[in-house]
Design a protein around this motif. Structure first.
Motif, PDB file in Angstrom:
ATOM      1  N   VAL A 124      81.415  52.316 -30.031  1.00  0.00           N
ATOM      2  CA  VAL A 124      80.050  51.944 -30.409  1.00  0.00           C
ATOM      3  C   VAL A 124      79.200  51.806 -29.149  1.00  0.00           C
ATOM      4  CG1 VAL A 124      78.600  50.161 -31.437  1.00  0.00           C
ATOM      5  CG2 VAL A 124      80.760  50.782 -32.522  1.00  0.00           C
ATOM      6  N   ILE A 125      78.029  52.413 -29.174  1.00  0.00           N
ATOM      7  CA  ILE A 125      77.046  52.255 -28.100  1.00  0.00           C
ATOM      8  C   ILE A 125      75.898  51.431 -28.658  1.00  0.00           C
ATOM      9  CG2 ILE A 125      75.486  53.407 -26.494  1.00  0.00           C
ATOM     10  CD1 ILE A 125      77.306  55.835 -26.613  1.00  0.00           C
ATOM     11  N   PHE A 154      81.152  50.193 -26.134  1.00  0.00           N
ATOM     12  CA  PHE A 154      82.304  49.361 -26.485  1.00  0.00           C
ATOM     13  C   PHE A 154      83.390  50.229 -27.113  1.00  0.00           C
ATOM     14  CE2 PHE A 154      78.464  46.800 -26.797  1.00  0.00           C
ATOM     15  CZ  PHE A 154      78.770  45.714 -26.001  1.00  0.00           C
ATOM     16  N   ALA A 155      84.606  50.090 -26.584  1.00  0.00           N
ATOM     17  CA  ALA A 155      85.751  50.782 -27.168  1.00  0.00           C
ATOM     18  C   ALA A 155      86.121  50.106 -28.494  1.00  0.00           C
ATOM     19  CB  ALA A 155      86.933  50.736 -26.202  1.00  0.00           C
ATOM     20  N   TYR A 183      69.021  37.401 -28.700  1.00  0.00           N
ATOM     21  CA  TYR A 183      69.291  38.829 -28.510  1.00  0.00           C
ATOM     22  C   TYR A 183      69.780  39.420 -29.827  1.00  0.00           C
ATOM     23  CZ  TYR A 183      69.019  38.288 -23.437  1.00  0.00           C
ATOM     24  OH  TYR A 183      68.586  38.044 -22.162  1.00  0.00           O
ATOM     25  N   THR A 184      69.329  40.626 -30.117  1.00  0.00           N
ATOM     26  CA  THR A 184      69.825  41.373 -31.266  1.00  0.00           C
ATOM     27  C   THR A 184      70.369  42.706 -30.773  1.00  0.00           C
ATOM     28  OG1 THR A 184      68.199  40.363 -32.752  1.00  0.00           O
ATOM     29  CG2 THR A 184      69.248  42.396 -33.502  1.00  0.00           C
ATOM     30  N   PHE A 185      71.630  42.978 -31.103  1.00  0.00           N
ATOM     31  CA  PHE A 185      72.247  44.246 -30.723  1.00  0.00           C
ATOM     32  C   PHE A 185      71.975  45.282 -31.801  1.00  0.00           C
ATOM     33  CE2 PHE A 185      75.145  43.314 -27.085  1.00  0.00           C
ATOM     34  CZ  PHE A 185      75.022  44.544 -26.454  1.00  0.00           C
ATOM     35  N   PHE A 186      71.390  46.405 -31.400  1.00  0.00           N
ATOM     36  CA  PHE A 186      71.163  47.531 -32.285  1.00  0.00           C
ATOM     37  C   PHE A 186      72.095  48.669 -31.877  1.00  0.00           C
ATOM     38  CE2 PHE A 186      67.263  45.135 -32.471  1.00  0.00           C
ATOM     39  CZ  PHE A 186      66.850  45.238 -33.793  1.00  0.00           C
ATOM     40  N   GLY A 191      75.359  56.893 -31.311  1.00  0.00           N
ATOM     41  CA  GLY A 191      76.294  56.280 -30.388  1.00  0.00           C
ATOM     42  C   GLY A 191      77.633  55.895 -30.948  1.00  0.00           C
ATOM     43  N   SER A 192      77.847  56.052 -32.239  1.00  0.00           N
ATOM     44  CA  SER A 192      79.128  55.662 -32.818  1.00  0.00           C
ATOM     45  C   SER A 192      79.988  56.898 -33.016  1.00  0.00           C
ATOM     46  CB  SER A 192      78.906  54.965 -34.162  1.00  0.00           C
ATOM     47  OG  SER A 192      80.114  54.439 -34.649  1.00  0.00           O
TER      48      SER A 192
END
Length: 202
Positions: A124-125, A154-155, A183-186, A191-192
């Motif tokens: 995942v990016i 992230f692996a 913070y919000t991760f999008f 990226g997946s």
């Protein structure tokens, strides 16, 4: 006879004087090398500030100068409560701060850590986007280092701790006693990527 012994021989003088030529050439080479070292050192020292600034910009540490100005400000420090929040837009990344609140003083360097876990079987990016409460407080948060400066990869099932380092400006309005940093991760749309190992486990 005695006068003949005292008369210098031209051949002897020529042989004794000849070593002075190579010695002079060797001295010139030593001087040239020394000058080259000195000039090279001066050029390196002169280039260092630009190299350092380029490094800071490349790594995202571009607020260091402003942070030093904040710390050196004549405005007195005052206590402020910091609150931390974390969200994952798509739910794939488990995302939370290590501490939910912290009492600090304006002008101090603050270090906080966020924990992220990729709960999926895929790479995942993601990109973290910050927000602040009150919203205008973001203009008084001078970040020195943050995972939000660039995309993060992230692996599958990777767990990572990521730092945020910042200074809270002493010019923060007096009516603001609590600042929330969220913070919000999008997930990046493309990226997946499913890894071969993940395909075997699924």
């Amino acid at each position: 006879m005695d006068g003949q012994h005292l008369k210098p021989s031209p051949g002897v003088v020529g042989v004794a004087g000849s070593p002075s030529l190579p010695r002079s050439g060797g001295n010139r080479r030593i001087v040239a090398v020394s000058l080259a070292v000195v000039v090279g050192s001066l050029l390196f020292v002169a280039a260092q500030p630009r190299l350092y600034r380029s490094f800071c910009e490349w790594t995202g540490l571009y607020d260091i100068d402003r942070a030093e100005q904040v710390a050196a400000s004549s405005i007195p420090s005052r206590p402020v409560t910091l609150e931390f929040d974390a969200n994952s837009h798509d739910g794939v990344l488990s995302f939370r701060p290590e501490a939910t609140s912290l009492m600090v003083k304006t002008g101090d360097i603050v270090h906080v850590t966020y924990r992220v876990e990729n709960t999926s079987n895929a790479i995942v990016i993601g990109q973290a986007v910050p927000s602040y409460g009150p919203q205008y407080a973001g203009g008084y948060v001078k970040k020195l280092d943050c995972f939000c400066f660039k995309q993060q990869t992230f692996a599958p099932h990777e767990v990572r701790e990521m730092p945020v380092v910042f200074v809270l400006d002493k010019k923060l309005p007096d009516e603001v006693n609590t600042v929330t940093l969220s913070y919000t991760f999008f997930e990046v749309p493309a990226g997946s990527v499913t890894s071969p190992a993940a395909g075997e486990r699924s």
